[in-house]
Design a protein around this motif. Sequence first.
Motif, mmCIF file in Angstrom:
data_model
loop_
_atom_site.group_PDB
_atom_site.id
_atom_site.type_symbol
_atom_site.label_atom_id
_atom_site.label_comp_id
_atom_site.label_asym_id
_atom_site.label_seq_id
_atom_site.Cartn_x
_atom_site.Cartn_y
_atom_site.Cartn_z
ATOM 1 N N ASN A 93 0.830 -1.215 0.000
ATOM 2 C CA ASN A 93 0.000 0.000 0.000
ATOM 3 C C ASN A 93 0.862 1.262 0.000
ATOM 4 O OD1 ASN A 93 0.946 -0.379 2.601
ATOM 5 N ND2 ASN A 93 -0.914 0.348 3.581
ATOM 6 N N HIS A 94 2.013 1.188 -0.672
ATOM 7 C CA HIS A 94 2.959 2.299 -0.719
ATOM 8 C C HIS A 94 3.274 2.710 -2.150
ATOM 9 C CE1 HIS A 94 3.661 0.617 3.275
ATOM 10 N NE2 HIS A 94 4.118 1.817 3.610
ATOM 11 N N LEU A 95 3.494 4.011 -2.348
ATOM 12 C CA LEU A 95 4.096 4.489 -3.584
ATOM 13 C C LEU A 95 5.546 4.045 -3.536
ATOM 14 C CD1 LEU A 95 4.074 6.310 -6.156
ATOM 15 C CD2 LEU A 95 4.835 8.179 -4.652
ATOM 16 N N ALA A 96 6.063 3.534 -4.656
ATOM 17 C CA ALA A 96 7.438 3.039 -4.678
ATOM 18 C C ALA A 96 8.127 3.443 -5.972
ATOM 19 C CB ALA A 96 7.462 1.522 -4.535
ATOM 20 N N VAL A 97 9.437 3.591 -5.891
ATOM 21 C CA VAL A 97 10.276 3.719 -7.078
ATOM 22 C C VAL A 97 10.658 2.299 -7.454
ATOM 23 C CG1 VAL A 97 12.404 4.649 -8.043
ATOM 24 C CG2 VAL A 97 11.144 5.964 -6.322
ATOM 25 N N LYS A 98 10.494 1.966 -8.750
ATOM 26 C CA LYS A 98 10.698 0.585 -9.184
ATOM 27 C C LYS A 98 11.537 0.520 -10.450
ATOM 28 C CE LYS A 98 6.679 -1.622 -7.459
ATOM 29 N NZ LYS A 98 6.627 -2.993 -7.617
ATOM 30 N N HIS A 99 12.231 -0.589 -10.572
ATOM 31 C CA HIS A 99 13.060 -0.834 -11.758
ATOM 32 C C HIS A 99 13.141 -2.343 -11.960
ATOM 33 C CE1 HIS A 99 16.244 -0.371 -14.683
ATOM 34 N NE2 HIS A 99 17.067 -1.095 -13.964
ATOM 35 N N TRP A 100 13.097 -2.756 -13.213
ATOM 36 C CA TRP A 100 13.229 -4.176 -13.547
ATOM 37 C C TRP A 100 14.358 -4.348 -14.535
ATOM 38 C CZ3 TRP A 100 8.667 -1.932 -12.498
ATOM 39 C CH2 TRP A 100 7.791 -2.588 -11.626
ATOM 40 N N GLN A 101 15.082 -5.449 -14.395
ATOM 41 C CA GLN A 101 16.100 -5.810 -15.372
ATOM 42 C C GLN A 101 15.977 -7.299 -15.646
ATOM 43 O OE1 GLN A 101 19.577 -3.906 -13.183
ATOM 44 N NE2 GLN A 101 20.228 -3.729 -15.308
ATOM 45 N N LEU A 102 16.025 -7.650 -16.930
ATOM 46 C CA LEU A 102 16.070 -9.065 -17.276
ATOM 47 C C LEU A 102 17.396 -9.634 -16.811
ATOM 48 C CD1 LEU A 102 14.590 -9.019 -20.883
ATOM 49 C CD2 LEU A 102 13.524 -9.984 -18.837
ATOM 50 N N LEU A 103 17.358 -10.818 -16.237
ATOM 51 C CA LEU A 103 18.594 -11.437 -15.776
ATOM 52 C C LEU A 103 19.592 -11.586 -16.917
ATOM 53 C CD1 LEU A 103 17.243 -14.127 -13.306
ATOM 54 C CD2 LEU A 103 18.798 -12.258 -12.751
ATOM 55 N N GLU A 104 19.102 -11.901 -18.101
ATOM 56 C CA GLU A 104 20.017 -12.108 -19.228
ATOM 57 C C GLU A 104 20.718 -10.827 -19.657
ATOM 58 O OE1 GLU A 104 17.094 -11.848 -23.102
ATOM 59 O OE2 GLU A 104 17.108 -13.705 -21.951
ATOM 60 N N ASP A 105 20.178 -9.654 -19.260
ATOM 61 C CA ASP A 105 20.774 -8.377 -19.641
ATOM 62 C C ASP A 105 21.624 -7.741 -18.550
ATOM 63 O OD1 ASP A 105 19.511 -8.571 -22.082
ATOM 64 O OD2 ASP A 105 17.806 -7.348 -21.469
ATOM 65 N N ILE A 106 21.655 -8.333 -17.365
ATOM 66 C CA ILE A 106 22.361 -7.709 -16.248
ATOM 67 C C ILE A 106 23.851 -7.977 -16.359
ATOM 68 C CG2 ILE A 106 22.731 -7.768 -13.747
ATOM 69 C CD1 ILE A 106 19.794 -8.296 -13.387
ATOM 70 N N ASP A 107 24.607 -6.905 -16.265
ATOM 71 C CA ASP A 107 26.051 -6.997 -16.111
ATOM 72 C C ASP A 107 26.299 -7.043 -14.611
ATOM 73 O OD1 ASP A 107 28.758 -6.597 -15.802
ATOM 74 O OD2 ASP A 107 28.890 -5.008 -17.293
ATOM 75 N N ASP A 123 14.275 8.409 -1.474
ATOM 76 C CA ASP A 123 14.461 9.218 -0.274
ATOM 77 C C ASP A 123 14.126 10.683 -0.536
ATOM 78 O OD1 ASP A 123 15.354 9.291 2.547
ATOM 79 O OD2 ASP A 123 16.875 10.639 1.722
ATOM 80 N N ASN A 124 14.537 11.208 -1.686
ATOM 81 C CA ASN A 124 14.190 12.590 -2.034
ATOM 82 C C ASN A 124 12.685 12.766 -2.170
ATOM 83 O OD1 ASN A 124 16.788 13.682 -2.030
ATOM 84 N ND2 ASN A 124 17.167 13.055 -4.131
ATOM 85 N N LEU A 125 12.018 11.817 -2.818
ATOM 86 C CA LEU A 125 10.556 11.892 -2.952
ATOM 87 C C LEU A 125 9.883 11.793 -1.588
ATOM 88 C CD1 LEU A 125 9.955 9.690 -6.133
ATOM 89 C CD2 LEU A 125 9.548 12.162 -5.916
ATOM 90 N N GLU A 126 10.361 10.889 -0.740
ATOM 91 C CA GLU A 126 9.791 10.748 0.600
ATOM 92 C C GLU A 126 9.930 12.050 1.393
ATOM 93 O OE1 GLU A 126 10.271 7.943 4.582
ATOM 94 O OE2 GLU A 126 11.905 8.030 3.110
ATOM 95 N N SER A 127 11.096 12.649 1.344
ATOM 96 C CA SER A 127 11.332 13.909 2.048
ATOM 97 C C SER A 127 10.406 15.001 1.525
ATOM 98 C CB SER A 127 12.792 14.324 1.889
ATOM 99 O OG SER A 127 13.027 15.557 2.510
ATOM 100 N N MET A 128 10.276 15.082 0.201
ATOM 101 C CA MET A 128 9.449 16.121 -0.420
ATOM 102 C C MET A 128 7.964 15.917 -0.092
ATOM 103 S SD MET A 128 8.722 16.792 -4.438
ATOM 104 C CE MET A 128 7.674 15.346 -4.454
#
Length: 135
Positions: A93-107, A123-128
Amino acid sequence: THKRKEQIMASWEVIRNMLLGIPSYNFELDTENIVSVIVNTESGRDQKVYICNEGDSVSINAAVCKLEDVDLNKLFAAPLMRDLTYGLGVMTNHLAVKHWQLLEDIDVAEVTKPIIRIAFLADNLESMLTGQDLY
């Protein structure tokens, strides 16, 4: 002659074990499929980031605030939203910053960069949005 650096293809086990083995961060194994870390940001603040096994990909997530505390006008008027390079979504039930990476593309050598960037952005968004440091 320029040699191209060989990219090591990752698996969740490789990512998880690599994160848990970095001595300068205190990564913790929350479950077999979730690793978390608390990143020190600015002015004594910190941000918890979750790295999750999503099957063929890895997600990196950091809670910003409860959904009920989101002022959309304030959020989208923020200057940092102009350069947003990660997604916003819902984590429980939270706003979140999210990112996905395919395992095959991860360095594997560069997997920590988005973790740090997401921690600072969340953290900047939370503070703001809340003026607090709860996540």
